[in-house]
Design a protein around this motif. Structure first.
Motif, PDB file in Angstrom:
ATOM      1  N   ALA A  27      51.284  43.521  35.910  1.00  0.00           N
ATOM      2  CA  ALA A  27      51.907  42.246  35.567  1.00  0.00           C
ATOM      3  C   ALA A  27      50.892  41.109  35.589  1.00  0.00           C
ATOM      4  CB  ALA A  27      53.058  41.943  36.519  1.00  0.00           C
ATOM      5  N   VAL A  28      50.002  41.140  36.559  1.00  0.00           N
ATOM      6  CA  VAL A  28      48.969  40.099  36.643  1.00  0.00           C
ATOM      7  C   VAL A  28      48.011  40.218  35.460  1.00  0.00           C
ATOM      8  CG1 VAL A  28      46.995  39.260  37.980  1.00  0.00           C
ATOM      9  CG2 VAL A  28      49.146  39.820  39.135  1.00  0.00           C
ATOM     10  N   ARG A  29      47.643  41.439  35.096  1.00  0.00           N
ATOM     11  CA  ARG A  29      46.756  41.626  33.948  1.00  0.00           C
ATOM     12  C   ARG A  29      47.437  41.162  32.654  1.00  0.00           C
ATOM     13  NH1 ARG A  29      42.102  44.286  34.484  1.00  0.00           N
ATOM     14  NH2 ARG A  29      41.658  45.256  36.508  1.00  0.00           N
ATOM     15  N   ALA A  30      48.715  41.465  32.518  1.00  0.00           N
ATOM     16  CA  ALA A  30      49.438  41.047  31.316  1.00  0.00           C
ATOM     17  C   ALA A  30      49.525  39.531  31.212  1.00  0.00           C
ATOM     18  CB  ALA A  30      50.849  41.654  31.326  1.00  0.00           C
ATOM     19  N   ALA A  31      49.460  38.854  32.362  1.00  0.00           N
ATOM     20  CA  ALA A  31      49.516  37.395  32.381  1.00  0.00           C
ATOM     21  C   ALA A  31      48.136  36.753  32.235  1.00  0.00           C
ATOM     22  CB  ALA A  31      50.166  36.909  33.669  1.00  0.00           C
ATOM     23  N   GLY A  32      47.107  37.590  32.086  1.00  0.00           N
ATOM     24  CA  GLY A  32      45.771  37.057  31.856  1.00  0.00           C
ATOM     25  C   GLY A  32      44.820  37.167  33.017  1.00  0.00           C
ATOM     26  N   GLY A  33      45.276  37.722  34.147  1.00  0.00           N
ATOM     27  CA  GLY A  33      44.402  37.894  35.300  1.00  0.00           C
ATOM     28  C   GLY A  33      43.565  39.152  35.172  1.00  0.00           C
ATOM     29  N   ARG A  34      42.564  39.267  36.026  1.00  0.00           N
ATOM     30  CA  ARG A  34      41.696  40.442  36.034  1.00  0.00           C
ATOM     31  C   ARG A  34      41.501  40.942  37.464  1.00  0.00           C
ATOM     32  NH1 ARG A  34      43.115  40.344  31.761  1.00  0.00           N
ATOM     33  NH2 ARG A  34      42.003  40.273  29.753  1.00  0.00           N
ATOM     34  N   PRO A  35      42.597  41.346  38.100  1.00  0.00           N
ATOM     35  CA  PRO A  35      42.478  41.773  39.498  1.00  0.00           C
ATOM     36  C   PRO A  35      41.795  43.132  39.631  1.00  0.00           C
ATOM     37  CG  PRO A  35      44.688  42.197  38.707  1.00  0.00           C
ATOM     38  CD  PRO A  35      43.975  41.454  37.600  1.00  0.00           C
ATOM     39  N   GLY A  36      40.949  43.270  40.626  1.00  0.00           N
ATOM     40  CA  GLY A  36      40.370  44.559  40.961  1.00  0.00           C
ATOM     41  C   GLY A  36      41.167  45.211  42.075  1.00  0.00           C
ATOM     42  N   ARG A  37      40.774  46.411  42.432  1.00  0.00           N
ATOM     43  CA  ARG A  37      41.476  47.142  43.487  1.00  0.00           C
ATOM     44  C   ARG A  37      41.487  46.352  44.797  1.00  0.00           C
ATOM     45  NH1 ARG A  37      45.504  50.418  44.962  1.00  0.00           N
ATOM     46  NH2 ARG A  37      45.060  51.447  46.931  1.00  0.00           N
ATOM     47  N   GLN A  38      40.354  45.730  45.131  1.00  0.00           N
ATOM     48  CA  GLN A  38      40.282  44.973  46.376  1.00  0.00           C
ATOM     49  C   GLN A  38      41.202  43.759  46.352  1.00  0.00           C
ATOM     50  OE1 GLN A  38      36.091  44.185  47.008  1.00  0.00           O
ATOM     51  NE2 GLN A  38      35.901  45.959  48.366  1.00  0.00           N
ATOM     52  N   ASP A  39      41.348  43.156  45.186  1.00  0.00           N
ATOM     53  CA  ASP A  39      42.263  42.013  45.073  1.00  0.00           C
ATOM     54  C   ASP A  39      43.692  42.435  45.366  1.00  0.00           C
ATOM     55  OD1 ASP A  39      40.282  40.085  44.144  1.00  0.00           O
ATOM     56  OD2 ASP A  39      40.258  41.247  42.296  1.00  0.00           O
ATOM     57  N   VAL A  40      44.086  43.571  44.804  1.00  0.00           N
ATOM     58  CA  VAL A  40      45.448  44.062  45.039  1.00  0.00           C
ATOM     59  C   VAL A  40      45.634  44.434  46.507  1.00  0.00           C
ATOM     60  CG1 VAL A  40      47.128  45.839  44.423  1.00  0.00           C
ATOM     61  CG2 VAL A  40      45.655  44.852  42.654  1.00  0.00           C
ATOM     62  N   GLU A  41      44.656  45.120  47.102  1.00  0.00           N
ATOM     63  CA  GLU A  41      44.749  45.504  48.514  1.00  0.00           C
ATOM     64  C   GLU A  41      44.869  44.284  49.413  1.00  0.00           C
ATOM     65  OE1 GLU A  41      41.559  48.030  49.678  1.00  0.00           O
ATOM     66  OE2 GLU A  41      42.337  49.781  48.614  1.00  0.00           O
ATOM     67  N   ARG A  42      44.181  43.214  49.057  1.00  0.00           N
ATOM     68  CA  ARG A  42      44.212  42.001  49.873  1.00  0.00           C
ATOM     69  C   ARG A  42      45.616  41.429  49.969  1.00  0.00           C
ATOM     70  NH1 ARG A  42      40.713  39.201  47.039  1.00  0.00           N
ATOM     71  NH2 ARG A  42      38.983  40.239  48.088  1.00  0.00           N
ATOM     72  N   TRP A  43      46.433  41.694  48.946  1.00  0.00           N
ATOM     73  CA  TRP A  43      47.781  41.122  48.914  1.00  0.00           C
ATOM     74  C   TRP A  43      48.867  42.141  49.205  1.00  0.00           C
ATOM     75  CZ3 TRP A  43      48.463  36.132  49.259  1.00  0.00           C
ATOM     76  CH2 TRP A  43      47.374  35.317  48.950  1.00  0.00           C
ATOM     77  N   MET A  44      48.511  43.322  49.699  1.00  0.00           N
ATOM     78  CA  MET A  44      49.511  44.297  50.109  1.00  0.00           C
ATOM     79  C   MET A  44      50.377  43.715  51.229  1.00  0.00           C
ATOM     80  SD  MET A  44      47.518  47.964  50.169  1.00  0.00           S
ATOM     81  CE  MET A  44      47.196  48.865  48.666  1.00  0.00           C
ATOM     82  N   GLY A  45      51.676  43.854  51.071  1.00  0.00           N
ATOM     83  CA  GLY A  45      52.609  43.377  52.086  1.00  0.00           C
ATOM     84  C   GLY A  45      52.979  41.920  51.965  1.00  0.00           C
ATOM     85  N   ALA A  46      52.396  41.220  51.001  1.00  0.00           N
ATOM     86  CA  ALA A  46      52.632  39.781  50.874  1.00  0.00           C
ATOM     87  C   ALA A  46      53.835  39.483  49.990  1.00  0.00           C
ATOM     88  CB  ALA A  46      51.395  39.106  50.291  1.00  0.00           C
ATOM     89  N   ASP A  47      54.259  38.238  50.023  1.00  0.00           N
ATOM     90  CA  ASP A  47      55.229  37.705  49.070  1.00  0.00           C
ATOM     91  C   ASP A  47      54.648  37.916  47.673  1.00  0.00           C
ATOM     92  OD1 ASP A  47      56.579  35.999  47.292  1.00  0.00           O
ATOM     93  OD2 ASP A  47      56.765  34.383  48.741  1.00  0.00           O
TER      94      ASP A  47
END
Length: 224
Positions: A27-47
């Motif tokens: 969803a973030v990529r479709a919105a124009g973001g370029r998250p890597g694996r570490q970016d996603v891991e950083r937000w695990m469990g978050a709102d």
């Protein structure tokens, strides 16, 4: 004595095959973001709205609210399709552990970075929508999600538990452990059934690392 066990959902009590983080990244990529694996891991469990906002923020600007809401709606659609294709289920030994805790007088509450709509659908899928739990607290029930301790406090309020020294928390992410520590819970347990290993969870303040929630009754000296 522990009076309340506050447990995370995805990756802690429910096996959903990592679908939430796949859907979030897509969803973030479709919105124009370029998250890597570490970016996603950083937000695990978050709102999830908070996570989307952070991953779409650039050095120049934060995303406009309408972009965040569109990406969040896309995330929920992707997650719904993923759950339809591969149904979530309770992790092995978790229903038995919840039953053992409640039989011993320990109340069980689930907390989650999902909103109420997503959570209700997920719990219905695994058959936990009626009488299995003492409380369910979603991120939209509180002012801020993890690592803030507010969902834990709301679970205490909902179950009538007044002493945080009688609370156990368990989760599979760094933010779960941070929230438990910030709440001052007596037991802050990391479980290894999610996407992080003992090295990653062990680097964060905790009291125990467990193979799964199924080990909690034994930890408390209860029959399994």
């Amino acid at each position: 004595m522990i009076e309340l066990a506050v447990l995370d959902i995805a990756g802690t009590t429910v096996e959903e095959h990592g679908a939430v983080y796949v859907a979030l990244e897509e969803a973030v990529r479709a919105a124009g973001g370029r998250p890597g694996r570490q970016d996603v891991e950083r937000w695990m469990g978050a709102d999830k709205r908070e996570a989307i906002t952070a991953m779409l923020t650039t050095p120049e600007a934060a995303p406009p609210p309408e972009t965040v809401e569109s990406a969040f709606a896309d995330f929920r659609d992707r997650l719904r399709r993923a759950y339809a294709e591969r149904r979530p289920s309770p992790l092995p030994g978790v229903p038995e552990a919840i039953a053992a805790l409640r039989a011993a007088g320990v109340k069980v509450a689930l907390t989650t970075g999902f909103d109420r709509e997503v959570t209700a659908g997920l719990l219905a899928e695994v058959g936990w929508d009626d009488g299995v739990l003492d409380a369910v607290v979603c991120v939209d029930d509180v002012a801020a999600g993890r690592p803030a301790p507010y969902m834990i406090f709301r679970a205490m309020e909902a179950t009538g538990v007044r002493d945080v020294a009688r609370v156990l928390t368990a989760g599979d992410t760094v933010r779960d452990l941070e929230a438990g520590t910030n709440a001052g819970a007596a037991i802050v347990a990391g479980v290894l059934t999610g996407g992080l290993d003992a090295s990653a969870l062990g680097a964060v303040r905790h009291t125990h690392l467990l193979p799964s929630v199924a080990a909690i009754p034994a930890l408390l000296g209860l029959p399994g």
